[in-house]
Design an enzyme around this catalytic site. Structure first.
Site, PDB file in Angstrom:
ATOM      1  N   ASP A  50      -8.924 -69.971  32.600  1.00  0.00           N
ATOM      2  CA  ASP A  50      -9.583 -71.070  33.298  1.00  0.00           C
ATOM      3  C   ASP A  50      -9.930 -72.171  32.303  1.00  0.00           C
ATOM      4  OD1 ASP A  50     -11.195 -71.248  36.276  1.00  0.00           O
ATOM      5  OD2 ASP A  50     -11.749 -72.681  34.710  1.00  0.00           O
ATOM      6  N   ASN A  54     -13.222 -67.561  45.914  1.00  0.00           N
ATOM      7  CA  ASN A  54     -13.898 -68.598  46.682  1.00  0.00           C
ATOM      8  C   ASN A  54     -13.004 -68.933  47.876  1.00  0.00           C
ATOM      9  OD1 ASN A  54     -16.100 -68.826  44.918  1.00  0.00           O
ATOM     10  ND2 ASN A  54     -14.957 -70.190  43.565  1.00  0.00           N
ATOM     11  N   GLN A  94     -14.466 -73.474  46.854  1.00  0.00           N
ATOM     12  CA  GLN A  94     -13.034 -73.490  46.551  1.00  0.00           C
ATOM     13  C   GLN A  94     -12.573 -74.925  46.331  1.00  0.00           C
ATOM     14  OE1 GLN A  94     -10.478 -71.544  49.449  1.00  0.00           O
ATOM     15  NE2 GLN A  94      -8.681 -71.714  48.111  1.00  0.00           N
ATOM     16  N   VAL A 104      -9.206 -75.411  44.621  1.00  0.00           N
ATOM     17  CA  VAL A 104      -7.740 -75.366  44.574  1.00  0.00           C
ATOM     18  C   VAL A 104      -7.283 -74.460  45.718  1.00  0.00           C
ATOM     19  CG1 VAL A 104      -5.711 -74.766  43.219  1.00  0.00           C
ATOM     20  CG2 VAL A 104      -7.732 -75.718  42.062  1.00  0.00           C
ATOM     21  N   HIS A 136      -6.332 -67.715  44.574  1.00  0.00           N
ATOM     22  CA  HIS A 136      -6.472 -67.203  43.207  1.00  0.00           C
ATOM     23  C   HIS A 136      -7.759 -66.388  43.130  1.00  0.00           C
ATOM     24  CE1 HIS A 136      -8.489 -71.075  43.554  1.00  0.00           C
ATOM     25  NE2 HIS A 136      -9.379 -70.618  42.693  1.00  0.00           N
ATOM     26  N   HIS A 184     -10.788 -65.148  40.564  1.00  0.00           N
ATOM     27  CA  HIS A 184     -11.442 -65.336  39.269  1.00  0.00           C
ATOM     28  C   HIS A 184     -11.803 -63.963  38.719  1.00  0.00           C
ATOM     29  CE1 HIS A 184     -12.583 -69.721  39.863  1.00  0.00           C
ATOM     30  NE2 HIS A 184     -12.342 -69.367  41.112  1.00  0.00           N
TER      31      HIS A 184
HETATM   32  P1  AMP Z   1     -11.920 -72.608  42.801  1.00  0.00           P
HETATM   33  O1  AMP Z   1     -13.027 -73.602  42.616  1.00  0.00           O
HETATM   34  O2  AMP Z   1     -12.363 -71.238  43.214  1.00  0.00           O
HETATM   35  O3  AMP Z   1     -10.838 -73.167  43.703  1.00  0.00           O
HETATM   36  O4  AMP Z   1     -11.303 -72.397  41.352  1.00  0.00           O
HETATM   37  C1  AMP Z   1     -10.433 -73.306  40.748  1.00  0.00           C
HETATM   38  C2  AMP Z   1     -10.508 -73.035  39.278  1.00  0.00           C
HETATM   39  O5  AMP Z   1      -9.375 -73.619  38.676  1.00  0.00           O
HETATM   40  C3  AMP Z   1     -11.744 -73.628  38.590  1.00  0.00           C
HETATM   41  O6  AMP Z   1     -12.492 -72.584  37.951  1.00  0.00           O
HETATM   42  C4  AMP Z   1     -11.155 -74.618  37.588  1.00  0.00           C
HETATM   43  O7  AMP Z   1     -11.869 -74.671  36.368  1.00  0.00           O
HETATM   44  C5  AMP Z   1      -9.747 -74.080  37.401  1.00  0.00           C
HETATM   45  N1  AMP Z   1      -8.770 -75.084  36.994  1.00  0.00           N
HETATM   46  C6  AMP Z   1      -8.552 -76.297  37.566  1.00  0.00           C
HETATM   47  N2  AMP Z   1      -7.559 -76.945  36.915  1.00  0.00           N
HETATM   48  C7  AMP Z   1      -7.138 -76.104  35.935  1.00  0.00           C
HETATM   49  C8  AMP Z   1      -6.146 -76.205  34.906  1.00  0.00           C
HETATM   50  N3  AMP Z   1      -5.377 -77.300  34.766  1.00  0.00           N
HETATM   51  N4  AMP Z   1      -5.990 -75.161  34.063  1.00  0.00           N
HETATM   52  C9  AMP Z   1      -6.759 -74.045  34.196  1.00  0.00           C
HETATM   53  N5  AMP Z   1      -7.708 -73.894  35.131  1.00  0.00           N
HETATM   54  C10 AMP Z   1      -7.901 -74.915  35.984  1.00  0.00           C
END
Ligand code: AMP
Length: 133
Positions: free
Chosen positions: A36, A92, A99, A101, A105, A107
């Site tokens: 992350d 999430n 959430q 993205v 996924h 965590h």
């Molecule tokens: P969520 O908020 O559960 O959708 O998690 C998305 C996660 O993706 C967050 O913890 C971000 O820090 C992580 N994230 C977003 N962009 C990147 C990236 N380019 N490389 C690695 N992690 C990322």
């Protein structure tokens, strides 16, 4: 499975394709593991299906339960590789739950060998995190 027609590839898909940088620490045929970019714990990894056909874990569970089981198995593997014997596994699910993205996924959050997660790591990503109310 192919990208959803008419949608942009997710940030995770773009990292998998090598279009933008990212630290991939493990891959299987169907899943990859990314560090992350904004870690909320000493160990913070994302376990991601290579397909972005599923927006969240509820869609993945309904559409491909074997892939979900594989994702959990890979989470356990990378946690062990990172020296964790305990870890949080978080999906999430939905905007209001944090959430950001919409490519499913998990965590994996852990304290590292022998440690314990602090309160901030235990609440990381929860709605209201960092707010006074
Ligand atoms: P969520 O908020 O559960 O959708 O998690 C998305 C996660 O993706 C967050 O913890 C971000 O820090 C992580 N994230 C977003 N962009 C990147 C990236 N380019 N490389 C690695 N992690 C990322």
């Amino acid at each position: 499975m192919a990208e959803r027609a008419g949608t942009e590839p997710s940030v995770f898909t773009r990292i998998l394709r090598g279009e933008i940088p990212g630290e991939i620490v493990l891959q299987t045929d169907d899943v990859f593991v990314l560090k992350d970019i904004a870690p909320k714990a000493p160990v913070h990894l994302l376990v991601i299906p290579k397909t972005d056909a599923y927006r969240d874990v509820t869609e993945l569970a309904a559409g491909d339960p074997r892939l979900l089981a594989h994702l959990v198995e890979v989470a356990e593997t990378v946690a062990a590789q990172a020296g964790l014997d305990s870890f949080r596994l978080i999906f999430n699910t939905g905007l209001a739950a944090g959430q950001t993205v919409f490519h499913v996924h998990a965590h994996v959050l852990g304290a590292g060998a022998g440690g314990t997660l602090d309160e901030a790591s235990m609440t990381a990503g929860m709605p209201g995190e960092g707010r006074d109310t």
